[in-house]
Design an enzyme around this catalytic site. Structure first.
Site, mmCIF file in Angstrom:
data_model
loop_
_atom_site.group_PDB
_atom_site.id
_atom_site.type_symbol
_atom_site.label_atom_id
_atom_site.label_comp_id
_atom_site.label_asym_id
_atom_site.label_seq_id
_atom_site.Cartn_x
_atom_site.Cartn_y
_atom_site.Cartn_z
ATOM 1 N N ASN A 284 0.828 -1.204 0.000
ATOM 2 C CA ASN A 284 0.000 0.000 0.000
ATOM 3 C C ASN A 284 0.865 1.257 0.000
ATOM 4 O O ASN A 284 1.936 1.276 0.591
ATOM 5 C CB ASN A 284 -0.915 0.010 1.225
ATOM 6 N N HIS B 115 5.876 -0.543 -2.637
ATOM 7 C CA HIS B 115 5.397 0.177 -3.823
ATOM 8 C C HIS B 115 5.458 1.693 -3.655
ATOM 9 O O HIS B 115 4.796 2.420 -4.382
ATOM 10 C CB HIS B 115 3.971 -0.272 -4.178
ATOM 11 N N CYS C 140 15.143 14.133 -12.885
ATOM 12 C CA CYS C 140 16.370 14.129 -12.072
ATOM 13 C C CYS C 140 16.202 13.376 -10.763
ATOM 14 O O CYS C 140 17.175 13.154 -10.049
ATOM 15 C CB CYS C 140 16.848 15.558 -11.808
ATOM 16 N N THR D 94 -4.663 -8.947 0.455
ATOM 17 C CA THR D 94 -4.030 -8.854 -0.860
ATOM 18 C C THR D 94 -4.487 -10.008 -1.740
ATOM 19 O O THR D 94 -4.584 -11.141 -1.286
ATOM 20 C CB THR D 94 -2.485 -8.815 -0.758
ATOM 21 N N SER D 95 -4.749 -9.661 -3.002
ATOM 22 C CA SER D 95 -5.220 -10.700 -3.925
ATOM 23 C C SER D 95 -4.064 -11.618 -4.336
ATOM 24 O O SER D 95 -4.280 -12.663 -4.923
ATOM 25 C CB SER D 95 -5.842 -10.057 -5.170
#
Ligand code: OAD
Length: 247
Positions: free
Chosen positions: A103, A120, A131, A189-190
């Site tokens: 998440n 993530h 930059c 979570t899948s």
């Protein structure tokens, strides 16, 4: 009232090393959409997989910026739910506790979790796509994507898009925690996006007890030692209470 098996409660009580992988389901009860849910309002016409890519940003940077701006505001307005708080409580009872999350909403830290690995990225951070410099503030004239004060490159969210590599230091720490843990939780979570999804299987192959907490069965369910299907905001507080309630 959930009946947790006595052997699971014993295992948790004695555990010294626990790793947890969370996904969008943990934040669902905070009012945030999961990735497989239908999106909101204007965004229903798009699939997240079609917006969360470097190609989408190249093709239409403003569309992608706006989607993240919308999600950033939604995440900022959201509060942790009892599932987030239960995980923060577990950390207080276990010597080595690692919370690996897919998440980007920052709600685990907001709930008090400390050892958090954000695989993530984090939607509240913004950086230059050219930059790499982080931007603390940016103008928003609503017609174009804000640009970097240093080099003029387009700003983007500090999240991992499909096709991009994960932050290597975070990933390595997640792999280490997965190898070392005695108990691994897969929560909300899948389990379809790699490499995060493979962590649960790696932990299990290494001898850890595998526990799933998810609204629905997933591809991981047949492989787990204990599966609890329902809301993480209800199951996790009940579990914490059953294991450590009397401490
Ligand atoms: P998904 O949207 O794929 O899966 C969320 C899971 O949570 C589903 O299996 C739901 O059944 C479950 N769920 C929903 N509400 C729940 C609740 N209240 N309690 C427990 N479970 C609940 O989200 P992720 O698995 O996090 O990647 O998705 C993984 C990655 O794919 C995301 O990080 C994102 C995405 O596309 C990138 O953007 C790179």
């Amino acid at each position: 009232m959930i009946n947790f098996p006595a052997d699971l409660l014993q295992l948790l009580k004695k555990a010294e090393r626990i790793a947890v992988l969370t996904g969008a389901g943990v934040s669902q009860e905070s009012g945030l959409r999961t990735f497989r849910d239908e999106q909101e309002g204007f965004w229903t016409q798009y699939k997240p997989e079609d917006l969360a890519t470097p190609e989408a940003f190249e093709r239409n940077p403003k569309l992608v910026w706006d989607w993240y701006a919308f999600r950033r505001e939604t995440a900022r307005a959201a509060n942790p739910n009892p599932g987030h708080f239960a995980l923060a409580q577990i950390e207080n009872h276990v010597p080595e506790f690692t919370l690996i999350t897919q998440n980007v909403d920052g709600l685990h830290r907001a709930a008090g979790s400390v050892n958090v690995l954000e695989l993530h990225g984090n939607i509240t951070r913004v950086l230059c796509s050219k930059c790499g410099e982080y931007a603390q503030t940016w103008g928003d004239d609503s017609t174009s994507v804000p640009v970097c004060a240093l080099c003029g490159g387009l700003l983007r969210p500090d999240v991992v898009w499909f096709g991009e590599s994960l932050p290597q230091a975070e990933l390595q720490k997640a792999v280490n925690a997965t190898r070392a843990c005695q108990i691994f939780f897969s929560i909300g979570t899948s389990g379809v996006v790699q490499p995060a999804a493979s962590l649960a299987r790696a932990a299990h192959a290494n001898g850890a007890t595998l526990i799933e907490v998810n609204a629905d069965p997933t591809p991981l369910t047949p492989s787990v030692d204990f599966a609890f299907h329902g809301k993480s905001g209800e199951i996790l507080p009940a579990l914490v209470n059953a294991v450590w309630g009397a401490d």
